[in-house]
Motif scaffolding. Structure first.
Motif, PDB file in Angstrom:
ATOM      1  N   ILE A 120     -10.912 -42.859  62.524  1.00  0.00           N
ATOM      2  CA  ILE A 120      -9.826 -43.821  62.701  1.00  0.00           C
ATOM      3  C   ILE A 120      -9.476 -43.852  64.180  1.00  0.00           C
ATOM      4  O   ILE A 120      -9.182 -42.809  64.781  1.00  0.00           O
ATOM      5  CB  ILE A 120      -8.603 -43.458  61.847  1.00  0.00           C
ATOM      6  N   LEU A 121      -9.503 -45.038  64.771  1.00  0.00           N
ATOM      7  CA  LEU A 121      -9.290 -45.202  66.214  1.00  0.00           C
ATOM      8  C   LEU A 121      -7.853 -45.607  66.532  1.00  0.00           C
ATOM      9  O   LEU A 121      -7.327 -46.557  65.948  1.00  0.00           O
ATOM     10  CB  LEU A 121     -10.215 -46.287  66.760  1.00  0.00           C
ATOM     11  N   THR A 122      -7.261 -44.902  67.469  1.00  0.00           N
ATOM     12  CA  THR A 122      -5.966 -45.298  68.021  1.00  0.00           C
ATOM     13  C   THR A 122      -6.084 -45.290  69.542  1.00  0.00           C
ATOM     14  O   THR A 122      -6.620 -44.334  70.110  1.00  0.00           O
ATOM     15  CB  THR A 122      -4.851 -44.329  67.597  1.00  0.00           C
ATOM     16  N   THR A 123      -5.595 -46.357  70.189  1.00  0.00           N
ATOM     17  CA  THR A 123      -5.689 -46.416  71.647  1.00  0.00           C
ATOM     18  C   THR A 123      -4.362 -46.875  72.251  1.00  0.00           C
ATOM     19  O   THR A 123      -3.536 -47.482  71.573  1.00  0.00           O
ATOM     20  CB  THR A 123      -6.780 -47.398  72.098  1.00  0.00           C
ATOM     21  N   ALA A 124      -4.203 -46.587  73.528  1.00  0.00           N
ATOM     22  CA  ALA A 124      -3.072 -47.120  74.280  1.00  0.00           C
ATOM     23  C   ALA A 124      -3.171 -48.645  74.337  1.00  0.00           C
ATOM     24  O   ALA A 124      -4.264 -49.211  74.294  1.00  0.00           O
ATOM     25  CB  ALA A 124      -3.058 -46.536  75.687  1.00  0.00           C
ATOM     26  N   MET A 125      -2.021 -49.281  74.440  1.00  0.00           N
ATOM     27  CA  MET A 125      -1.971 -50.747  74.501  1.00  0.00           C
ATOM     28  C   MET A 125      -2.212 -51.264  75.917  1.00  0.00           C
ATOM     29  O   MET A 125      -2.171 -50.519  76.886  1.00  0.00           O
ATOM     30  CB  MET A 125      -0.593 -51.232  74.027  1.00  0.00           C
ATOM     31  N   HIS A 126      -2.460 -52.581  75.998  1.00  0.00           N
ATOM     32  CA  HIS A 126      -2.404 -53.363  77.247  1.00  0.00           C
ATOM     33  C   HIS A 126      -3.559 -53.120  78.217  1.00  0.00           C
ATOM     34  O   HIS A 126      -3.447 -53.458  79.390  1.00  0.00           O
ATOM     35  CB  HIS A 126      -1.090 -53.118  78.003  1.00  0.00           C
ATOM     36  N   SER A 127      -4.675 -52.553  77.778  1.00  0.00           N
ATOM     37  CA  SER A 127      -5.792 -52.356  78.701  1.00  0.00           C
ATOM     38  C   SER A 127      -6.632 -53.626  78.808  1.00  0.00           C
ATOM     39  O   SER A 127      -6.629 -54.474  77.915  1.00  0.00           O
ATOM     40  CB  SER A 127      -6.665 -51.180  78.250  1.00  0.00           C
ATOM     41  N   VAL A 128      -7.354 -53.746  79.913  1.00  0.00           N
ATOM     42  CA  VAL A 128      -8.231 -54.895  80.163  1.00  0.00           C
ATOM     43  C   VAL A 128      -9.557 -54.381  80.718  1.00  0.00           C
ATOM     44  O   VAL A 128      -9.574 -53.576  81.654  1.00  0.00           O
ATOM     45  CB  VAL A 128      -7.610 -55.888  81.169  1.00  0.00           C
ATOM     46  N   GLN A 129     -10.660 -54.850  80.133  1.00  0.00           N
ATOM     47  CA  GLN A 129     -11.987 -54.535  80.644  1.00  0.00           C
ATOM     48  C   GLN A 129     -12.814 -55.816  80.683  1.00  0.00           C
ATOM     49  O   GLN A 129     -13.062 -56.436  79.652  1.00  0.00           O
ATOM     50  CB  GLN A 129     -12.691 -53.505  79.768  1.00  0.00           C
ATOM     51  N   LEU A 130     -13.207 -56.225  81.883  1.00  0.00           N
ATOM     52  CA  LEU A 130     -14.098 -57.380  81.998  1.00  0.00           C
ATOM     53  C   LEU A 130     -15.515 -56.959  81.643  1.00  0.00           C
ATOM     54  O   LEU A 130     -15.943 -55.834  81.936  1.00  0.00           O
ATOM     55  CB  LEU A 130     -14.048 -57.950  83.410  1.00  0.00           C
ATOM     56  N   ILE A 131     -16.252 -57.881  80.989  1.00  0.00           N
ATOM     57  CA  ILE A 131     -17.580 -57.574  80.459  1.00  0.00           C
ATOM     58  C   ILE A 131     -18.554 -58.675  80.878  1.00  0.00           C
ATOM     59  O   ILE A 131     -18.241 -59.869  80.773  1.00  0.00           O
ATOM     60  CB  ILE A 131     -17.550 -57.491  78.913  1.00  0.00           C
ATOM     61  N   ASN A 132     -19.710 -58.257  81.347  1.00  0.00           N
ATOM     62  CA  ASN A 132     -20.764 -59.227  81.669  1.00  0.00           C
ATOM     63  C   ASN A 132     -21.377 -59.789  80.386  1.00  0.00           C
ATOM     64  O   ASN A 132     -21.222 -59.224  79.300  1.00  0.00           O
ATOM     65  CB  ASN A 132     -21.848 -58.560  82.519  1.00  0.00           C
ATOM     66  N   GLN A 133     -22.107 -60.898  80.528  1.00  0.00           N
ATOM     67  CA  GLN A 133     -22.724 -61.534  79.367  1.00  0.00           C
ATOM     68  C   GLN A 133     -23.778 -60.650  78.691  1.00  0.00           C
ATOM     69  O   GLN A 133     -24.072 -60.823  77.513  1.00  0.00           O
ATOM     70  CB  GLN A 133     -23.348 -62.873  79.783  1.00  0.00           C
ATOM     71  N   ASP A 134     -24.322 -59.677  79.425  1.00  0.00           N
ATOM     72  CA  ASP A 134     -25.325 -58.779  78.845  1.00  0.00           C
ATOM     73  C   ASP A 134     -24.702 -57.514  78.258  1.00  0.00           C
ATOM     74  O   ASP A 134     -25.394 -56.527  77.998  1.00  0.00           O
ATOM     75  CB  ASP A 134     -26.393 -58.409  79.878  1.00  0.00           C
ATOM     76  N   ASP A 135     -23.379 -57.511  78.075  1.00  0.00           N
ATOM     77  CA  ASP A 135     -22.614 -56.405  77.468  1.00  0.00           C
ATOM     78  C   ASP A 135     -22.356 -55.243  78.426  1.00  0.00           C
ATOM     79  O   ASP A 135     -21.708 -54.263  78.025  1.00  0.00           O
ATOM     80  CB  ASP A 135     -23.286 -55.858  76.198  1.00  0.00           C
ATOM     81  N   THR A 136     -22.841 -55.298  79.654  1.00  0.00           N
ATOM     82  CA  THR A 136     -22.499 -54.253  80.621  1.00  0.00           C
ATOM     83  C   THR A 136     -21.074 -54.479  81.113  1.00  0.00           C
ATOM     84  O   THR A 136     -20.549 -55.599  81.090  1.00  0.00           O
ATOM     85  CB  THR A 136     -23.466 -54.246  81.809  1.00  0.00           C
ATOM     86  N   LEU A 137     -20.432 -53.399  81.554  1.00  0.00           N
ATOM     87  CA  LEU A 137     -19.050 -53.485  82.003  1.00  0.00           C
ATOM     88  C   LEU A 137     -18.981 -53.991  83.435  1.00  0.00           C
ATOM     89  O   LEU A 137     -19.807 -53.620  84.280  1.00  0.00           O
ATOM     90  CB  LEU A 137     -18.377 -52.114  81.906  1.00  0.00           C
ATOM     91  N   PHE A 138     -17.994 -54.817  83.700  1.00  0.00           N
ATOM     92  CA  PHE A 138     -17.775 -55.333  85.050  1.00  0.00           C
ATOM     93  C   PHE A 138     -16.501 -54.688  85.585  1.00  0.00           C
ATOM     94  O   PHE A 138     -15.394 -54.998  85.160  1.00  0.00           O
ATOM     95  CB  PHE A 138     -17.629 -56.851  85.013  1.00  0.00           C
ATOM     96  N   GLY A 139     -16.669 -53.750  86.515  1.00  0.00           N
ATOM     97  CA  GLY A 139     -15.508 -53.054  87.060  1.00  0.00           C
ATOM     98  C   GLY A 139     -15.002 -51.977  86.115  1.00  0.00           C
ATOM     99  O   GLY A 139     -15.616 -51.656  85.098  1.00  0.00           O
ATOM    100  N   ALA A 140     -13.846 -51.414  86.466  1.00  0.00           N
ATOM    101  CA  ALA A 140     -13.263 -50.309  85.699  1.00  0.00           C
ATOM    102  C   ALA A 140     -12.283 -50.837  84.651  1.00  0.00           C
ATOM    103  O   ALA A 140     -11.958 -52.024  84.611  1.00  0.00           O
ATOM    104  CB  ALA A 140     -12.560 -49.344  86.655  1.00  0.00           C
TER     105      ALA A 140
END
Length: 449
Positions: free
Chosen positions: A74-94
């Motif tokens: 069961i997953l619980t995470t902090a709210m309000h995070s943002v992660q940009l993602i490239n079209q190939d599913d790799t992460l863009f930035g932190a």
């Protein structure tokens, strides 16, 4: 149900995984701190790859040393995070966290009328913690937009999905329709295809077969704020106060009560259930600052909280700017009404009172939005002997403190399974013969200047 449940809580300082058996008893725990954090005056970013690596390693370790063949996550995470993602599913930035203040400049450019409309449409306060305003500032064309929760779920199951409670805290969800908000997306330049699919908090899928040497299913779960409230699901008419680095006071309500003057949040959990509350930047971090500046310790502050020396000084604890109750990112702390009779003890007690009066201010606002007659208290401050009694006396409410360690992980189970798990509490009744009303009134006069 699975014989074992691994309830994962991913916050902004560490990862906690509690392993529960079939009778919901904690039998093993993994804690992993976040070692890679990028911080400046405006940035607060984390390394999602490090987080994913620690979660997978922690789960594999728990499976191995407990000889688990069947596991539910069961997953619980902090709210309000943002992660940009490239079209190939790799992460863009932190991974951008709620504490990152980019987006504050966008709020200043919008009219009061637009800000009020945005708030009532989405239920998310107009503040840089709100991912909508961050994205107005940092979004790059054609990138997909994810968050800590949906990317972890995707890594575990192969499906790109976000639970409705975390979607609701993104500032991008229409609170009436419970779908991505067309106007917000249009302002940023996003399409629906740039965002994960929204599902209920109990949405469950098998884990990818090559990840673990066991049969594993993954329930998407909810947010840290909601799991904190569900710690107390066996109690009625209760607000929950979380005191960590920051603090928040929250209640679960049948309606999305909103007030643009207070800028309280209202996040959907499930049908006819909303998390209402007020978040502050300033909690026990005020005590950590005090220890650094005054060369004190938590033990000394706890002893002062027990002794309660006389003080006439007022401390305004906005050391990190402030969200609720003032919503002023430029707010600063102040120590007022010092005299030559002020002592080290009296000044330290003034700092403690200032931190707690700020909490009382938020509690008093929540009283206008929802009814409650007791407060559940969670966070590291509960480990201090004298503080809970002082908190009860200042707030004027009976406190319930769960005896289980990392109780939020049990709250996550209660939230997704709609269970009222019986728990044990330390109960603290207000009992002081000291009246803090006059000091609180004096504090409020300085806050409202």
């Amino acid at each position: 149900m699975s014989k074992f449940i691994a309830s994962i809580d991913v916050g902004t300082t560490n990862i906690k995984i509690n392993l529960f058996n079939a009778t919901y008893e904690v039998i093993d725990t993994v804690i992993a701190p976040h070692l890679t954090i990028y911080k400046t005056d405006s940035l607060f970013e984390m390394d999602l790859e490090e987080i994913w690596g620690n979660i997978r390693a922690g789960l594999k370790d728990l499976i191995s040393r407990n000889a688990i063949s069947n596991l539910e996550i069961i997953l619980t995470t902090a709210m309000h995070s943002v992660q940009l993602i490239n079209q190939d599913d790799t992460l863009f930035g932190a991974l951008v966290t709620w504490a990152d203040t980019r987006g504050a400049e966008m709020i200043k450019q919008l009219s009061p009328e637009i800000l009020v409309e945005q708030y009532y449409r989405t239920g998310t306060p107009n503040h840089s913690m709100n991912p909508y305003y961050k994205l107005l500032s940092i979004y790059q064309k054609d990138k997909r937009v994810g968050s800590l929760k949906d990317i972890l779920f995707h890594r575990l199951t192969g499906e790109w999905v976000l639970d409705v409670s975390n979607a609701s805290s993104s500032g991008l969800l229409n609170l009436t329709e419970l779908t991505w908000d067309d106007r917000s997306l249009s302002e940023i330049g996003l399409g629906i295809n740039h965002l994960p699919r929204i599902e209920a908090v109990d949405y469950n899928r098998p884990a990818l077969p090559l990840l673990f040497d066991a049969e594993v299913t993954v329930t998407i779960g909810t947010s840290d704020g909601i799991s904190s409230n569900y710690v107390f699901s066996d109690l009625d008419e209760l607000a929950v106060l979380s005191i960590g680095t920051s603090h928040a006071v929250r209640v679960i309500h049948s309606e999305a009560q909103l007030n643009d003057q207070y800028q309280n949040f209202a996040y959907n959990i499930k049908e006819n259930k909303y998390l209402l509350g007020l978040p502050s930047n300033n909690g026990a971090d005020v005590l950590s600052w005090t220890n650094k500046v005054f060369n004190s310790s938590f033990e000394e502050l706890d002893a002062i909280a027990a002794k309660r020396p006389h003080t006439e000084s007022i401390f305004v604890p906005y050391l990190n700017g402030e969200r609720a109750p003032t919503w002023d990112e430029a707010a600063t702390g102040n120590l007022l009404a010092l005299t030559r009779t002020s002592s080290r003890e009296s000044v330290l007690f003034s700092v403690i009172l200032g931190m707690l009066f700020n909490i009382k201010h938020n509690v008093s606002i929540l009283e206008e939005l929802a009814d409650f007659n007791a407060i559940g208290l969670v966070g590291g401050i509960t480990k201090l002997e004298a503080f809970p009694q002082l908190i009860a006396d200042i707030l004027g409410y009976k406190l319930y403190i769960p005896l289980i360690e990392n109780a939020e992980t049990l709250g996550s189970i209660a939230a997704v399974k709609e269970m009222e798990l019986l728990r044990e509490y330390r109960i603290v009744e207000p009992q002081s013969d000291k009246d803090y009303d006059a000091m609180f009134k004096k504090y409020m006069e300085n806050v409202l200047i």
